[in-house]
Design a protein around this motif. Structure first.
Motif, short mmCIF file in Angstrom:
data_model
loop_
_atom_site.label_atom_id
_atom_site.label_comp_id
_atom_site.label_asym_id
_atom_site.label_seq_id
_atom_site.Cartn_x
_atom_site.Cartn_y
_atom_site.Cartn_z
N ALA A 1 -5.31 2.97 -4.68
CA ALA A 1 -4.24 3.15 -3.68
C ALA A 1 -4.84 3.29 -2.28
O ALA A 1 -4.34 2.70 -1.32
N ALA A 2 -5.93 4.05 -2.16
CA ALA A 2 -6.58 4.19 -0.86
C ALA A 2 -7.17 2.86 -0.40
O ALA A 2 -7.10 2.51 0.78
N GLY B 1 -5.37 12.59 4.66
CA GLY B 1 -4.40 11.68 5.28
C GLY B 1 -4.96 10.34 5.71
O GLY B 1 -4.27 9.56 6.38
N ARG B 2 -6.20 10.04 5.33
CA ARG B 2 -6.82 8.80 5.81
C ARG B 2 -6.10 7.53 5.35
O ARG B 2 -5.87 6.64 6.19
N PRO B 3 -5.71 7.39 4.09
CA PRO B 3 -4.98 6.16 3.71
C PRO B 3 -3.63 6.03 4.43
O PRO B 3 -3.26 4.95 4.88
N ARG B 4 -2.91 7.15 4.55
CA ARG B 4 -1.62 7.11 5.27
C ARG B 4 -1.84 6.69 6.72
O ARG B 4 -1.09 5.89 7.27
N ARG B 5 -2.88 7.21 7.32
CA ARG B 5 -3.20 6.86 8.71
C ARG B 5 -3.49 5.37 8.84
O ARG B 5 -3.06 4.73 9.80
N ALA C 1 0.83 -1.21 0.00
CA ALA C 1 0.00 0.00 0.00
C ALA C 1 0.86 1.26 0.00
O ALA C 1 0.54 2.23 -0.69
N GLU C 2 1.94 1.23 0.75
CA GLU C 2 2.80 2.40 0.85
C GLU C 2 3.46 2.74 -0.49
O GLU C 2 3.66 3.91 -0.81
#
Length: 164
Positions: A82-83, A35-39, A20-21
């Motif tokens: 990606a998300a 920032g939800r996917p990063r979180r 994912a990253e």
């Protein structure tokens, strides 16, 4: 449903977070304020590092990443996928098989981002993904996450069976 050891589940979560990253920039370029996917990836890595499982946090992070994907859907498939990869990765803390969903959506993101050669991009990414796994998990991944070329284009799928 197949049972995985706690160690395998952590390895799968680490792997899914890595998948994912790698595609996260596809989302963040299109939605720099979200920032939800990063979180979700951070929550996944925190669970791996600490072993502390908080269902509300895991579920919330996953649902938030999938909500972010819905905001991108239609405008930018690569960002959407990606998300979703991040949402699936963090869900691996709850159900190990979600790791394959992280891989699947990362492959879809890579393919959607490369309009010229989506099959080459996805195949190269799948090879990278396979190299990140131990031999026993690698064999299962290669049997489950499949890239096919059809008349209409590239088709990526996760094969499910009674163990899934």
């Amino acid at each position: 449903m197949k049972r995985y050891s706690r160690e395998h589940q952590r390895l799968m979560a680490t792997w899914a977070a890595g998948c994912a990253e790698r595609v996260l920039p596809l989302f963040e370029r299109a939605h720099p304020e979200d920032g939800r996917p990063r979180r979700a990836i951070e929550v996944c890595r925190s669970w791996v590092d600490t072993g502390v499982f908080r269902m509300a946090e895991i579920r919330g992070a996953s649902l938030d990443a999938h909500a972010a994907a819905r905001t991108a859907k239609g405008n930018d498939d690569a960002a959407c996928f990606a998300a979703r990869a991040a949402g699936q990765a963090v869900a691996t803390a709850h159900v190990p098989q979600h790791a394959f969903g992280g891989s699947y959506y990362a492959l879809k993101a890579v393919a959607a981002a490369d309009r010229e050669q989506p099959e080459t991009a996805a195949t190269t990414e799948r090879e990278w993904q396979a190299q990140q796994l131990s031999d026993d998990l690698k064999q299962e991944f290669l049997a489950r996450v499949i890239i096919e070329t059809r008349r209409t284009g590239i088709f990526i799928t996760v094969r499910k069976d009674e163990d899934f």
